[in-house]
Design a protein around this motif. Sequence first.
Motif, PDB file in Angstrom:
ATOM      1  N   SER A   1       5.337  -6.073  -0.128  1.00  0.00           N
ATOM      2  CA  SER A   1       6.996  -6.016  -0.330  1.00  0.00           C
ATOM      3  C   SER A   1       7.463  -6.346   0.599  1.00  0.00           C
ATOM      4  CB  SER A   1       6.889  -4.436  -1.135  1.00  0.00           C
ATOM      5  OG  SER A   1       7.232  -3.479  -0.170  1.00  0.00           O
ATOM      6  N   VAL A   2       8.912  -6.521   0.384  1.00  0.00           N
ATOM      7  CA  VAL A   2       9.920  -7.159   1.314  1.00  0.00           C
ATOM      8  C   VAL A   2      11.241  -6.332   0.924  1.00  0.00           C
ATOM      9  CG1 VAL A   2      10.502  -9.134   0.255  1.00  0.00           C
ATOM     10  CG2 VAL A   2      10.856  -8.920   2.493  1.00  0.00           C
ATOM     11  N   GLN A   3      11.905  -5.687   2.003  1.00  0.00           N
ATOM     12  CA  GLN A   3      13.298  -5.109   1.604  1.00  0.00           C
ATOM     13  C   GLN A   3      14.209  -6.075   2.153  1.00  0.00           C
ATOM     14  OE1 GLN A   3      13.713  -1.242   3.473  1.00  0.00           O
ATOM     15  NE2 GLN A   3      15.719  -0.979   2.374  1.00  0.00           N
ATOM     16  N   ILE A   4      15.202  -6.541   1.245  1.00  0.00           N
ATOM     17  CA  ILE A   4      16.011  -7.239   1.520  1.00  0.00           C
ATOM     18  C   ILE A   4      17.674  -6.654   1.511  1.00  0.00           C
ATOM     19  CG2 ILE A   4      17.443  -9.420   0.836  1.00  0.00           C
ATOM     20  CD1 ILE A   4      14.718 -10.548  -0.497  1.00  0.00           C
ATOM     21  N   THR A   5      18.420  -6.970   2.400  1.00  0.00           N
ATOM     22  CA  THR A   5      19.792  -6.134   2.466  1.00  0.00           C
ATOM     23  C   THR A   5      20.824  -7.218   2.540  1.00  0.00           C
ATOM     24  OG1 THR A   5      18.899  -4.127   3.867  1.00  0.00           O
ATOM     25  CG2 THR A   5      21.286  -4.556   3.947  1.00  0.00           C
TER      26      THR A   5
END
Length: 313
Positions: A1-5
């Motif tokens: 998974s990847v967290q995008i802000t």
Amino acid sequence: SVQITVAPALKSVSITNKADLKKAWVVGEADREIALSFTPDYYTEANAEAEIVSDNPEVVSVSGKTLSAVGEGTATVTVTAFGKTDSVELTVSPELESVTVGNKAALEEPWAVGVERTIEPVFAPSSYTADSVTPEITCEPAGIIEVTDGWKIKAKEVGTATVTVTVRGKSDTFTVTTEHAAPTLAIVGSGITETADGYRMESMQDIQMVVPVVTATTPDGASVDVEVVYGDLSKLHIDGAGMTPEVGTHTVTYKAVNPNDETKITEKTLTIGVYRKIFGSQDGSFTVTDERVAADKQTVTNSNGGYTYARFN
């Protein structure tokens, strides 16, 4: 998974302490720190990547948020964050050589308790201004005047005092003489005009006029009564707030005395002119040329000739 802000766009950056930064600043004086705010408040100094630069580092140098006065002159300090900017122009002065009161003669004229005046300073060097420094203003004896705001002073008590103005260790003095003032009379009413001798109001006969409203005030806030003297009260036919004076010229004199100094007196005379209405009735054949003159100078013209009807007053 990847967290995008996803961050909102920066709308503005502001220098929030411009007034403090622009105060008088002398070469070598204590450093000053710039204060910033951002819109929206998602941004802070930690994440806005703000850059602060001076366009004249030989006058104002920048280290982070710290500004230093290193030379005489003017510099514009600009903050930039994500393409948004704000700036402030700063002046660095040499040591103050002198301050003098430029309007000393006017300030030394007698003035009334309750009236405010403004000191107009002159500086050497001229890079100093009244807006860039805060004076210390004192008087001896104390209590004759009070400082109301910056360079503004108000006469508080009757007397004579020496006022001293001090800025950065440099001073100038002047002497004030304060006194109670004569009251100001205001005469207000329909059709009243001010003249060189007082006030005047006019009407034709049998027309009710409004009794004027008269007030008296003083700069020191004293409660002032108004004395009314009628030339001939019986001819004014006053009824409540109205009056129907007889034909002729009437006078009403108003007198006000400052209770704090009974030598301070103001008198105003209201002249009431009431003119004869020439005709009680007529058949339209007569034209009045000027009714508002003395009765023996009133004239009419007859436009028909021959027999006409009129009833004279």
